[in-house]
Design a protein around this motif. Structure first.
Motif, PDB file in Angstrom:
ATOM      1  N   ASP A  60       0.811  -0.833  -0.350  1.00 39.24           N
ATOM      2  CA  ASP A  60       0.512  -0.035   0.342  1.00 39.24           C
ATOM      3  C   ASP A  60       0.787   1.561  -0.024  1.00 39.24           C
ATOM      4  OD1 ASP A  60      -2.583  -1.138   0.189  1.00 39.24           O
ATOM      5  OD2 ASP A  60      -2.480  -1.955   1.958  1.00 39.24           O
ATOM      6  N   VAL A  61       0.739   2.106  -0.803  1.00 31.76           N
ATOM      7  CA  VAL A  61       1.456   3.132  -1.501  1.00 31.76           C
ATOM      8  C   VAL A  61       0.069   4.617   0.006  1.00 31.76           C
ATOM      9  CG1 VAL A  61       2.041   5.256  -2.988  1.00 31.76           C
ATOM     10  CG2 VAL A  61       1.594   3.107  -3.453  1.00 31.76           C
ATOM     11  N   SER A  62       1.425   5.273   0.614  1.00 30.95           N
ATOM     12  CA  SER A  62       0.569   6.735   1.384  1.00 30.95           C
ATOM     13  C   SER A  62       1.755   7.335   1.231  1.00 30.95           C
ATOM     14  CB  SER A  62       0.703   5.963   2.705  1.00 30.95           C
ATOM     15  OG  SER A  62       1.844   5.101   3.283  1.00 30.95           O
ATOM     16  N   ASP A  63       1.151   8.590   1.815  1.00 35.05           N
ATOM     17  CA  ASP A  63       2.190   9.274   2.481  1.00 35.05           C
ATOM     18  C   ASP A  63       3.586   9.409   2.905  1.00 35.05           C
ATOM     19  OD1 ASP A  63       0.275  11.114   1.190  1.00 35.05           O
ATOM     20  OD2 ASP A  63      -0.705  12.131   3.044  1.00 35.05           O
ATOM     21  N   ASP A 158      10.576  10.147  -8.648  1.00 36.66           N
ATOM     22  CA  ASP A 158       8.947  10.885  -8.689  1.00 36.66           C
ATOM     23  C   ASP A 158       8.344  10.763  -7.309  1.00 36.66           C
ATOM     24  OD1 ASP A 158       8.947  11.381 -10.857  1.00 36.66           O
ATOM     25  OD2 ASP A 158       7.684  10.184 -11.768  1.00 36.66           O
ATOM     26  N   ALA A 159       9.239  10.286  -6.596  1.00 35.67           N
ATOM     27  CA  ALA A 159       8.691  10.353  -4.715  1.00 35.67           C
ATOM     28  C   ALA A 159       9.104  11.360  -4.074  1.00 35.67           C
ATOM     29  CB  ALA A 159       9.179   8.739  -4.487  1.00 35.67           C
ATOM     30  N   PRO A 165       8.306  16.124   1.678  1.00 37.74           N
ATOM     31  CA  PRO A 165       6.911  15.598   0.953  1.00 37.74           C
ATOM     32  C   PRO A 165       5.965  16.652  -0.221  1.00 37.74           C
ATOM     33  CG  PRO A 165       6.294  16.227   3.088  1.00 37.74           C
ATOM     34  CD  PRO A 165       7.949  16.445   3.098  1.00 37.74           C
ATOM     35  N   ASP A 166       6.277  18.065   0.420  1.00 37.54           N
ATOM     36  CA  ASP A 166       6.172  19.127  -0.960  1.00 37.54           C
ATOM     37  C   ASP A 166       7.335  19.162  -2.020  1.00 37.54           C
ATOM     38  OD1 ASP A 166       3.518  19.569   0.147  1.00 37.54           O
ATOM     39  OD2 ASP A 166       4.664  20.696   0.561  1.00 37.54           O
ATOM     40  N   VAL A 167       8.444  18.373  -2.229  1.00 31.68           N
ATOM     41  CA  VAL A 167      10.178  18.206  -3.105  1.00 31.68           C
ATOM     42  C   VAL A 167       9.747  17.166  -3.340  1.00 31.68           C
ATOM     43  CG1 VAL A 167      12.281  18.495  -3.621  1.00 31.68           C
ATOM     44  CG2 VAL A 167      10.331  20.032  -1.761  1.00 31.68           C
ATOM     45  N   ASP A 171      14.014  16.843  -7.431  1.00 22.71           N
ATOM     46  CA  ASP A 171      14.059  18.311  -7.368  1.00 22.71           C
ATOM     47  C   ASP A 171      15.553  18.362  -6.373  1.00 22.71           C
ATOM     48  OD1 ASP A 171      12.617  18.640  -9.336  1.00 22.71           O
ATOM     49  OD2 ASP A 171      10.812  19.089  -8.744  1.00 22.71           O
ATOM     50  N   THR A 172      15.750  17.927  -5.636  1.00 20.84           N
ATOM     51  CA  THR A 172      16.868  17.942  -4.880  1.00 20.84           C
ATOM     52  C   THR A 172      18.031  17.709  -5.445  1.00 20.84           C
ATOM     53  OG1 THR A 172      16.900  15.391  -4.205  1.00 20.84           O
ATOM     54  CG2 THR A 172      15.039  17.291  -2.940  1.00 20.84           C
TER      55      THR A 172
END
Length: 490
Positions: A60-63, A158-159, A165-167, A171-172
């Motif tokens: 299960d994928v979650s935050d 993409d994670a 969690p907003d980046v 992008d890092t």
């Protein structure tokens, strides 16, 4: 929680058969460059028969679990035990990972020869979940990609990043990092360390003797003459093991002389690329050092660590390398408390050079991969996500004196290591004048043994520049004419 993947059975398709045949006739092809791409992040390293392997969905994928890893399934990792050692994994990255995933057991392994350790595991369709594919025994990642044996790292990129969690992870990273680990737009390799290349020297020794850091080749020859008069060898290189280290100043000086576009035809396997006037002039300069007796005596037959060790103990002044050398030769350098390691950009061959002397070669390196048919590939990617955290990247810099490809990770870090501090200064001074080439990554056997052997012969005076060009052209032609090797361009 259910496992995110299940182990697939060995494929018997053409791709797998070709791979097994290569192992049977001499082992997996090994090479010195970075690594790259391949198949499916959920473990399906499909074959030419259309079998997509294991298409089981993630957990299960979650935050809190963006990659959907199984929280009760072990992850097996292999770390190259070389210049960086493996303590950065056991003492830094693994504790960061385990703090968030306490029920995931980490099976840690360290190996000096990654290819020898793992080629049979790949052949048996039982690779580990995460590999630091580096060192002289590095597996030919291009071939692994062609055989569908590496995972697409897009889910990782993409994670959300470990810290914000907003980046997203992508992008890092320092620009160019993802592209370097990709082929045809698909990412397969995480190049984690950020390496600054140049000519390394003992600043204290130079200062004490009044030897200026040369900015032109004429100045280099003058300094070398004075160094030789003091009974010290001006230059060392990595001996019979890795004469390719001298390709780095050779090609960097050629790029400074004629511009970075001189490097593109080399990567694109264009006929005649190695015969460019700027490359010839640069090769002649390094050949001439040998003719003048400016290389450490007998270096051509030494192991690279023996050669570097003599340099670190003051028997030579200039040594080509990447910024890992500070950690790699820490013990030898530590024997002299006055040794202040520094790096200089390669001198200009001519006053009318296109690029400034501050130009350097710098690139993301030290490749990490996730096998497509690993038992737990998403946990391997989650381990990468932990490595790319700010704590993981900063700690790596502090522990092994190497920059990373994580944006801003060295900001505010007190760098006591003089070599790494010098590398940072060189990178800052270079600005946008940074060059790199990709043929060692795209075509490892072209560099080693191809270009590698030619450069070794040039440095020891066994061949002249014309013969060196001919041998380099032949190495490129061998790759160009081999239809079984996938070609890339830039």
């Amino acid at each position: 929680m259910a496992s995110s993947t299940t182990r697939t059975t060995a494929s018997t398709g053409p791709s797998r058969r070709k791979f097994l045949q290569r192992l049977a006739i001499g082992g997996m092809a090994l090479g010195p460059g970075s690594a790259f791409l391949a198949s499916c992040a959920t473990g399906g390293g499909g074959d030419d028969d259309g079998d997509d392997g294991d298409d089981a969905p993630p957990a299960d994928v979650s935050d809190d679990n963006p990659l959907g890893i199984a929280e009760d399934e072990p992850v097996e990792i292999y770390i190259f035990d070389g210049g960086f050692g493996d303590a950065y994994a056991t003492d830094l990255h693994q504790p960061i990972f385990s703090e968030r995933w306490p029920d995931v057991t980490i099976n840690h392994n360290a190996a000096v020869d990654i290819g020898a350790e793992l080629q049979a595991r790949f052949a048996a369709n039982e690779p580990p979940d995460f590999i630091n594919n580096s060192g002289d025994g590095q597996m030919d990642t291009g071939q692994l990609i062609s055989d569908g044996l590496l995972a697409d790292l897009t889910p990782l990129l993409d994670a959300p990043s470990w810290d914000d969690p907003d980046v997203p992870v992508r992008d890092t990273l320092i620009p160019g990092t993802i592209e370097l680990g990709s082929r045809n737009g698909t990412p397969y390799v995480l190049n984690y360390a950020f390496t600054v290349f140049g000519i390394w020297y003992n600043k204290t020794l130079m200062d004490e003797n009044g030897w200026p850091v040369p900015t032109t080749w004429d100045e280099m020859l003058d300094v070398c003459a004075d160094i030789a008069d003091h009974g010290i060898a001006p230059w060392v290189y990595q001996g019979v093991t890795a004469p390719r280290y001298m390709n780095w100043p050779l090609l960097t000086m050629a790029a400074k002389l004629a511009g970075p576009d001189v490097l593109v035809p080399l990567d694109n396997l264009e006929e005649g690329a190695w015969g460019h006037d700027a490359i010839r002039e640069s090769a002649h300069a390094l050949w001439d050092l040998g003719q003048r007796g400016y290389y450490l005596p007998d270096v051509e037959g030494m192991d690279f660590r023996d050669a570097q060790g003599l340099w670190a103990r003051g028997e030579a002044v200039f040594c080509p390398s990447g910024s890992w050398i500070e950690n790699e030769e820490a013990d030898a350098i530590g024997e002299d408390p006055t040794f202040e390691l520094a790096v200089m950009p390669e001198p200009l061959l001519s006053a009318d050079a296109v690029m400034p002397v501050e130009t350097i070669r710098a690139t993301a390196g030290e490749p990490y991969i996730v096998p497509a048919q690993a038992n737990n590939p998403r946990a391997g990617m989650e381990y990468m996500r932990a490595m790319l955290s700010m704590d993981g990247a900063r700690g790596f810099t502090e522990k092994v004196t190497s920059l990373t490809a994580v944006l801003g990770a060295s900001d505010g870090v007190e760098i006591e290591a003089p070599g790494l501090s010098s590398a940072q200064e060189a990178l800052s001074a270079a600005g946008e004048n940074v060059v790199n080439w990709l043929y060692p990554t795209w075509y490892p056997t072209m560099e080693n043994p191809g270009i590698d052997q030619a450069t070794g012969a040039l440095l020891r005076g066994a061949i002249d520049v014309d013969e060196w060009v001919d041998q380099c052209e032949a190495a490129a032609a061998e790759i160009r004419d081999d239809d079984s090797i996938e070609k890339y361009t830039r």
